[in-house]
Design an enzyme around this catalytic site. Structure first.
Site, PDB file in Angstrom:
ATOM      1  N   CYS A  90      29.281 -46.838  17.271  1.00 51.52           N
ATOM      2  CA  CYS A  90      30.269 -46.493  16.226  1.00 51.52           C
ATOM      3  C   CYS A  90      30.669 -45.037  16.381  1.00 51.52           C
ATOM      4  CB  CYS A  90      29.670 -46.628  14.826  1.00 51.52           C
ATOM      5  SG  CYS A  90      29.176 -48.275  14.368  1.00 51.52           S
ATOM      6  N   ASP A  91      31.865 -44.729  15.965  1.00 52.25           N
ATOM      7  CA  ASP A  91      32.287 -43.326  15.909  1.00 52.25           C
ATOM      8  C   ASP A  91      33.359 -43.162  14.841  1.00 52.25           C
ATOM      9  OD1 ASP A  91      31.819 -40.756  17.633  1.00 52.25           O
ATOM     10  OD2 ASP A  91      33.909 -40.747  16.963  1.00 52.25           O
TER      11      ASP A  91
END
Ligand SMILES: CC(C)(COP(=O)(O)OP(=O)(O)OC[C@H]1O[C@@H](n2cnc3c(N)ncnc32)[C@H](O)[C@@H]1OP(=O)(O)O)[C@@H](O)C(=O)NCCC(=O)NCCS
Length: 408
Positions: A90-91
């Site tokens: 995730c980012d």
């Protein structure tokens, strides 16, 4: 059984999964984010949209962790990793005025951003990339969730006070919604979890697309001694760690690292440190707020989904003075976690009005001396024969930091 592996160091993402009943393994990728973004920028000839940037970063993180997994790679406890792994990267970035904003570079940057953000709206994008390694497959799927965030019209004093807590420095977009920043977010349009850093509804969709109902990831069963009951109370976030009120779930790991003769060498207890001692210690400190003076309060330091150490705070003089002490389990030393934990506590103490913070260490405790000096503490005294260690009195240094020095 299918197991989720979170390819992210973010304690807020881990907390989000845990609060939804999913207990993931955690691995941190260490990808060069600037290089990933530069490559994605080049591929789009400089027109990379923030929603695509976070997806590229999420993908790079997940892929890097998958590449590091051997079939016999052990987890943090030395157990082989499960074979049915789903790896999630995730980012997050905040889009404001067409620009993608990650973590601020320093306090001045955080304050300048908040002066631009207050009373206005941005979009928080969180990219998700899910790699399916079950049965040796490497299929993958991903998507970005985007939530519009309407910020409150903060006063200059509120911005200064918020930046002084250090929280905005640790997070993409310079705000949290589940921490001190909560009052500064007036309204959202979209999924709240996206803003925290992991959209649970999107995760459910991605899992469904590979035939995994999210309900099959719910952790089941309880440890016989109740050690899985998560503590409540204080949660102070750094960028790679969370400082959390101690609870029964920390007793076993506390006993393990306090039993390490190297960790105990400069401390007042003698190893081995039994599980009963650890439980009794946790019971004395559980649920207490370290900002309330009068007694030692120890917070667990959690990073990468593990309990890696603890930090003690003892307030005095109605909170105007405090003592601090840090311990990190040996496998997690020399990674900057003690530095980040201590900096997080110093920020909180000074933001809460502390005038002076002190720490003591043995005169031959080189790691502690380096730590205290690294965070800017000043050696102000040598105390002769002032600490009792394993049968003898030894000399200590006293280090201190004034609020005026911290601000400077
Ligand atoms: C004292 C103690 C907490 C220090 O822990 P530590 O692991 O050395 O401290 P950090 O995690 O901040 O690591 C700092 C080192 O990691 C390196 N490092 C790696 N990544 C880093 C990062 N992202 N940020 C900062 N430092 C980083 C630093 O270069 C530094 O190395 P150096 O000491 O050679 O200069 C630890 O030795 C300990 O628990 N000792 C036993 C208990 C004790 O004596 N406590 C003292 C009471 S105050």
């Amino acid at each position: 059984m299918t197991t989720l592996l979170l390819a992210s160091a973010s304690p807020a993402r881990l907390s989000t999964l845990r609060s939804a009943g999913i207990e993931p393994l955690v691995r941190v990728s260490g990808v060069d984010e600037d290089a990933v973004l530069a490559e994605a920028e080049a591929a789009t000839e400089g027109r990379l949209h923030p929603a695509d940037a976070v997806l590229a970063l999420a993908r790079a993180k997940a892929d890097a962790v998958v590449a590091s997994l051997g079939s016999d790679a052990p987890d943090a406890h030395g157990n082989p990793l499960p074979e049915d792994l789903l790896v999630l990267g995730c980012d997050s970035l905040l889009e404001l005025d067409g620009r993608a904003l990650g973590k601020p570079s320093d306090a001045a940057d955080a304050a300048a951003r908040w002066r631009r953000m207050r009373g206005r709206s941005g979009v928080l994008h969180t990219g998700h990339w899910l790699v399916d390694t079950r049965d040796g497959a490497t299929g993958a799927t991903g998507a970005t969730a985007s939530t519009a965030v309407h910020f409150a019209d903060l006063t200059d004093d509120e911005i200064d006070a918020y930046v002084a807590t250090g929280e905005p420095l640790a997070v993409a977009g310079a705000f949290t919604i589940d921490g001190l920043g909560g009052p500064f977010v007036a309204r959202l349009e979209g999924d709240h979890h996206t803003v925290v850093g992991l959209s649970l509804p999107l995760l459910r969709d991605l899992l469904a697309s590979i035939g995994v109902p999210v309900t099959t990831l719910w952790a089941t069963g309880t440890a016989p001694d109740g050690d899985d009951e998560r503590s409540t109370g204080v949660q102070w976030y750094g960028s790679r760690l969370v400082l959390r009120s101690m609870g029964a779930e920390h007793a076993r790991s506390l006993a393990d690292y306090r039993s390490d003769p190297e960790v105990a060498r400069h401390q007042r207890w003698d190893p081995p440190y039994t599980l009963d001692q650890a439980r009794a210690f946790v019971a004395t400190t559980a649920g207490l707020d370290p900002l309330v003076p009068g007694r030692w309060v120890h917070l667990a330091i959690e990073a990468h989904g593990e309990h890696v150490g603890d930090i003690g705070v003892r307030g005095d003089d109605e909170g105007r003075q405090a003592r601090v002490e840090v311990t990190i389990a040996r496998p997690w030393q020399q990674a900057g976690l003690a530095t980040e934990a201590l900096t997080t506590v110093l920020r909180r103490l000074f933001a809460a009005g502390a005038h002076r913070v002190e720490a003591r260490c043995d005169t031959d405790d080189i790691a502690a001396i380096r730590l205290l000096e690294r965070v800017g503490m000043r050696r102000e005294a040598e105390l002769w024969s002032a600490a009792f260690r394993h049968g003898e009195w030894i000399d200590c240094y006293s280090y201190a930091l004034l609020a005026s020095e911290w601000r400077a």
